[in-house]
Design a protein around this motif. Structure first.
Motif, mmCIF file in Angstrom:
data_model
loop_
_atom_site.group_PDB
_atom_site.id
_atom_site.type_symbol
_atom_site.label_atom_id
_atom_site.label_comp_id
_atom_site.label_asym_id
_atom_site.label_seq_id
_atom_site.Cartn_x
_atom_site.Cartn_y
_atom_site.Cartn_z
ATOM 1 N N ASN A 104 31.728 38.971 38.662
ATOM 2 C CA ASN A 104 31.427 39.977 37.642
ATOM 3 C C ASN A 104 32.027 39.655 36.278
ATOM 4 O O ASN A 104 32.115 40.525 35.423
ATOM 5 C CB ASN A 104 31.930 41.348 38.119
ATOM 6 C CG ASN A 104 30.984 41.962 39.116
ATOM 7 O OD1 ASN A 104 29.785 41.733 39.072
ATOM 8 N ND2 ASN A 104 31.517 42.743 40.037
ATOM 9 N N ASN A 105 32.447 38.450 36.059
ATOM 10 C CA ASN A 105 33.028 38.056 34.776
ATOM 11 C C ASN A 105 31.921 37.887 33.735
ATOM 12 O O ASN A 105 31.458 36.793 33.455
ATOM 13 C CB ASN A 105 33.853 36.781 34.923
ATOM 14 C CG ASN A 105 35.104 37.032 35.716
ATOM 15 O OD1 ASN A 105 35.852 37.955 35.434
ATOM 16 N ND2 ASN A 105 35.331 36.222 36.738
ATOM 17 N N ALA A 107 41.902 41.322 29.546
ATOM 18 C CA ALA A 107 42.781 41.295 28.378
ATOM 19 C C ALA A 107 42.005 41.078 27.082
ATOM 20 O O ALA A 107 42.450 41.504 26.016
ATOM 21 C CB ALA A 107 43.834 40.207 28.547
ATOM 22 N N LYS A 108 40.857 40.433 27.146
ATOM 23 C CA LYS A 108 40.040 40.171 25.951
ATOM 24 C C LYS A 108 39.142 41.341 25.578
ATOM 25 O O LYS A 108 38.604 41.401 24.481
ATOM 26 C CB LYS A 108 39.153 38.941 26.182
ATOM 27 C CG LYS A 108 39.897 37.673 26.450
ATOM 28 C CD LYS A 108 40.194 36.971 25.188
ATOM 29 C CE LYS A 108 40.807 35.616 25.484
ATOM 30 N NZ LYS A 108 41.624 35.151 24.408
ATOM 31 N N ILE A 156 36.783 41.926 37.707
ATOM 32 C CA ILE A 156 36.771 40.830 36.745
ATOM 33 C C ILE A 156 38.175 40.245 36.648
ATOM 34 O O ILE A 156 39.146 40.862 37.076
ATOM 35 C CB ILE A 156 36.275 41.306 35.361
ATOM 36 C CG1 ILE A 156 37.179 42.396 34.792
ATOM 37 C CG2 ILE A 156 34.834 41.772 35.433
ATOM 38 C CD1 ILE A 156 36.854 42.816 33.370
ATOM 39 N N SER A 157 38.273 39.066 36.082
ATOM 40 C CA SER A 157 39.577 38.409 35.985
ATOM 41 C C SER A 157 40.489 39.157 35.014
ATOM 42 O O SER A 157 40.030 39.812 34.070
ATOM 43 C CB SER A 157 39.403 36.965 35.510
ATOM 44 O OG SER A 157 39.045 36.939 34.145
ATOM 45 N N ALA A 158 41.765 39.032 35.240
ATOM 46 C CA ALA A 158 42.758 39.668 34.357
ATOM 47 C C ALA A 158 42.654 39.107 32.940
ATOM 48 O O ALA A 158 42.833 39.834 31.962
ATOM 49 C CB ALA A 158 44.159 39.459 34.916
ATOM 50 N N GLN A 210 34.372 46.269 35.703
ATOM 51 C CA GLN A 210 34.701 46.095 37.123
ATOM 52 C C GLN A 210 36.168 45.687 37.197
ATOM 53 O O GLN A 210 36.495 44.514 37.238
ATOM 54 C CB GLN A 210 33.794 45.036 37.769
ATOM 55 C CG GLN A 210 32.330 45.403 37.811
ATOM 56 C CD GLN A 210 32.055 46.608 38.707
ATOM 57 O OE1 GLN A 210 32.736 46.856 39.688
ATOM 58 N NE2 GLN A 210 31.050 47.377 38.333
ATOM 59 N N VAL A 211 37.051 46.673 37.161
ATOM 60 C CA VAL A 211 38.492 46.391 37.107
ATOM 61 C C VAL A 211 39.260 46.879 38.330
ATOM 62 O O VAL A 211 40.453 46.627 38.445
ATOM 63 C CB VAL A 211 39.118 46.986 35.824
ATOM 64 C CG1 VAL A 211 38.548 46.319 34.581
ATOM 65 C CG2 VAL A 211 38.919 48.484 35.756
ATOM 66 N N ASP A 212 38.598 47.554 39.244
ATOM 67 C CA ASP A 212 39.272 48.072 40.436
ATOM 68 C C ASP A 212 39.691 46.905 41.332
ATOM 69 O O ASP A 212 38.846 46.182 41.849
ATOM 70 C CB ASP A 212 38.337 49.013 41.191
ATOM 71 C CG ASP A 212 38.990 49.648 42.418
ATOM 72 O OD1 ASP A 212 40.167 49.339 42.706
ATOM 73 O OD2 ASP A 212 38.310 50.450 43.081
#
Length: 151
Positions: free
Chosen positions: A35-36, A114-115, A108-110, A96-98
């Motif tokens: 999901n990135n 952050a971006k 998604i990646s940390a 998608q941060v859960d």
């Protein structure tokens, strides 16, 4: 010869300096693993641009000419009421941060989190605009009293 080259250079520099667009544009399309997914908008103008729910992204699946098939409402997402400063980018990332997410909801990646300036479209059944892959075209549109303008 030197005068001709100097004149050509001066003309090119003048045209380049004055050929700048005055509205937002998509400056990056990020389609990473899982999901990135992200879209970066850039404000090239000398003034802030207020989104004021007048800008939206639309997804055209698999190179199609209709907005993500037959369901245009699910293929579009309004960009909210943010203000993008002059000469700045605004990064929109799939929400998608859960960390407990699996399958279609894998986080998604940390680093991408952050971006992000804005997280959008957490529910695929509501809007699948940011659930794109490399062969999906994305468009930026601006709605006005007179209709929709493609940017």
């Amino acid at each position: 010869m030197k005068k001709l080259l100097l004149s050509a250079f001066t003309l090119c520099a003048y045209l380049a300096a004055n050929a700048q667009c005055t509205d937002l544009f998509i400056s990056q399309y990020v389609e990473g693993t899982g999901n990135n997914k992200a879209i970066e908008l850039y404000n090239p103008s000398n003034s802030p641009i207020a989104l004021n729910n007048k800008y939206r992204l639309t997804r055209f699946s698999n190179g199609g000419s209709e907005a993500a098939g037959n369901n245009t409402a699910q293929a579009q997402v309004n960009l909210g009421a943010h203000i993008i400063p002059p000469h700045h980018a605004w990064v929109i990332v799939l929400d998608q941060v859960d960390p407990a997410g699996t399958g279609m909801n894998i986080p998604i990646s940390a680093a991408l989190q952050a971006k992000a300036d804005t997280l959008l479209c957490p529910d695929y059944n509501t809007s699948y605009t940011l659930f794109f892959n490399g062969n999906d075209a994305m468009s930026l549109q601006k709605t006005t009293d007179g209709g929709t303008t493609w940017i």
